[in-house]
Design an enzyme around this catalytic site. Structure first.
Site, PDB file in Angstrom:
ATOM      1  N   ASP A 127       6.963 -16.796   9.013  1.00 27.12           N
ATOM      2  CA  ASP A 127       8.130 -16.700   8.158  1.00 27.12           C
ATOM      3  C   ASP A 127       9.007 -17.957   8.173  1.00 27.12           C
ATOM      4  O   ASP A 127       9.671 -18.259   7.198  1.00 27.12           O
ATOM      5  CB  ASP A 127       8.950 -15.457   8.521  1.00 27.12           C
ATOM      6  N   CYS A 158      -2.487  -4.330  -9.573  1.00 23.54           N
ATOM      7  CA  CYS A 158      -1.750  -3.058  -9.591  1.00 23.54           C
ATOM      8  C   CYS A 158      -2.100  -2.220 -10.821  1.00 23.54           C
ATOM      9  O   CYS A 158      -1.615  -1.088 -10.940  1.00 23.54           O
ATOM     10  CB  CYS A 158      -0.244  -3.326  -9.567  1.00 23.54           C
ATOM     11  N   CYS A 185       7.202   0.378  -8.445  1.00 23.62           N
ATOM     12  CA  CYS A 185       8.199  -0.445  -7.746  1.00 23.62           C
ATOM     13  C   CYS A 185       9.302  -0.887  -8.699  1.00 23.62           C
ATOM     14  O   CYS A 185      10.471  -0.982  -8.306  1.00 23.62           O
ATOM     15  CB  CYS A 185       7.536  -1.647  -7.070  1.00 23.62           C
TER      16      CYS A 185
END
Ligand code: SF4
Length: 411
Positions: free
Chosen positions: A158, A212, A218
């Protein structure tokens, strides 16, 4: 974990080492030996990507930057994005990226005994700080690559500068969901990612050919409409995760009522993803140590001092919000989900040393009073605060709260 990229932070030192220890080891055997070292650190989910630049990702990120969709994440400037999308900048001579993932979907704990309104913390931040969980293991892998394989290696989790999600896709671990999250088969978005770059030339995995399809859950689940209508783009300026974690200033007033009880991060787009609905075991270190870590009592968050904040959250991802950010978020959540019993707590926050918290407390008092038909009860509190307040931004918040206040008779 944010939906739109990596965070700034320290980077691990890299060391250059000699090459050639592996000599004529066949590339498939080399790959297996490296993956065995990765699995020995507990990473069952791992893939290998070629260390190639991803200019299309960089261009998309630059477009988002130019359009203002990266909000206040000032470190993501074009130079940073150039480096974060070119592994050769991360590790000169890099040939391969080993991308690893740890599952993170701990079950919801039972509510604790403490009374009163509670906030909600994103799942990834309920247990140990995942950066720390990854760091030691990735460092050990990088060391083994240097010492046993004679290669150069450098790890990141990250911190960057290296965007992990595009490389998780290239490594055949994930595909990119409409929410922009990396979706792993069987795990969906409920994983944390780390990368080890190496100068070893390892056979790469094939990317997953999946998408997807027509699913847009979402997009409809996002409380603030932060995901573009066709998906694939998140506007940080509307994203609860961005605001509750990274934003150091005032939260836009029009968004505050949409934050619900989130006080650190937001899982709304992850919770609804059908890819991550199957049961799987989470990494134990991500488990919350108690119910208050997942759903902290809001009054308790407002009572934190700098010292008690550090004491309570040391080693946890929540540290990133800092004490003032978390208390600001708690004000908003109390305004949204508190009851009239919470008004005295918010009135106390009007005297906080931080103008950021005083301003959000004023908003929360007005919003909560309107929800609870307590306008005439709080009007004198806000009027008195206005006479005592010297900070212009807080005075403006109080004025707006008073202007929006509905007295009971006017409802
Ligand atoms: Fe951000 Fe939450 Fe919307 Fe996802 S659902 S894009 S985390 S606001």
């Amino acid at each position: 974990m944010l939906q739109f990229g990596a965070c700034e932070g320290p980077m691990w030192p890299r060391r250059r080492t000699g090459r050639g220890k592996v000599g004529a080891m066949e590339s498939d055997a080399l790959r297996e030996a490296v993956l065995a070292a990765v699995r020995a650190e507990g990473f069952e989910l791992a893939g290998i990507a070629p260390a190639a630049a991803v200019p299309a990702v960089r261009e998309a990120a630059n477009d988002a930057l130019a359009a203002g969709r990266l909000a206040g994440m000032g470190w993501m400037d074009p130079a940073w994005l150039e480096r974060a999308t070119d592994p050769d900048c991360f590790l000169p001579g890099a040939r391969s990226l080993i991308v690893v993932a740890l599952p993170n979907h701990s079950p919801e704990p039972e509510p604790g005994p403490a009374a009163g309104a509670r906030g909600r913390v994103a799942r990834y931040a309920r247990g140990r700080d995942y950066h720390r969980v990854f760091e030691k293991r990735l460092r050990r892998i990088a060391r083994r690559l240097r010492e046993e394989f004679g290669a150069d290696a450098r790890a990141t989790v990250d911190y960057g500068p290296l965007l992990e999600r595009p490389y998780a896709e290239l490594a055949g671990l994930a595909w990119r969901g409409r929410s922009t999250m990396a979706l792993l088969p069987g795990f969906g978005p409920w994983v944390m990612l780390g990368v080890v770059a190496t100068t070893l030339d390892l056979p790469a995995d094939a990317p997953i050919r999946k998408s997807c399809g027509s699913c847009a859950r979402c997009i409809t689940a996002c409380p603030t409409g932060a995901i573009a209508p066709d998906g694939g783009v998140v506007d940080a300026r509307r994203c609860i995760s961005y605001h509750t974690i990274e934003n150091r200033g005032a939260i836009p007033r029009e968004l505050r009522p949409l934050f619900g009880d989130w006080v650190f991060g937001c899982d709304a787009c992850l919770d609804t993803c059908p890819v991550g609905q199957s049961r799987f075991e989470s990494c134990a270190e991500f488990e919350p140590t108690g119910p208050d870590e997942a759903h902290p009592p809001l009054a308790g968050l407002l009572a934190l001092t700098e010292e008690t904040f550090l004491e309570r959250f040391r080693g946890r991802a929540i540290m990133r919000a800092k004490r003032d950010g978390l208390a600001r978020n708690a004000c908003i959540a109390l305004g949204n989900v508190g009851t009239a019993d919470d008004l005295p707590t918010l009135a106390g926050a009007l005297h906080d040393a931080s103008p950021l918290i005083r301003g959000h407390a004023a908003w929360a008092i007005g919003h909560l009073a309107n929800r609870c038909a307590a306008g005439s009860r709080v009007r004198p509190v806000l009027e008195r605060a206005l006479t005592e307040e010297h900070d212009s931004s807080v005075r403006e918040e109080i004025r707006l709260a008073l202007a929006d206040l509905q007295d009971e008779g006017s409802r």
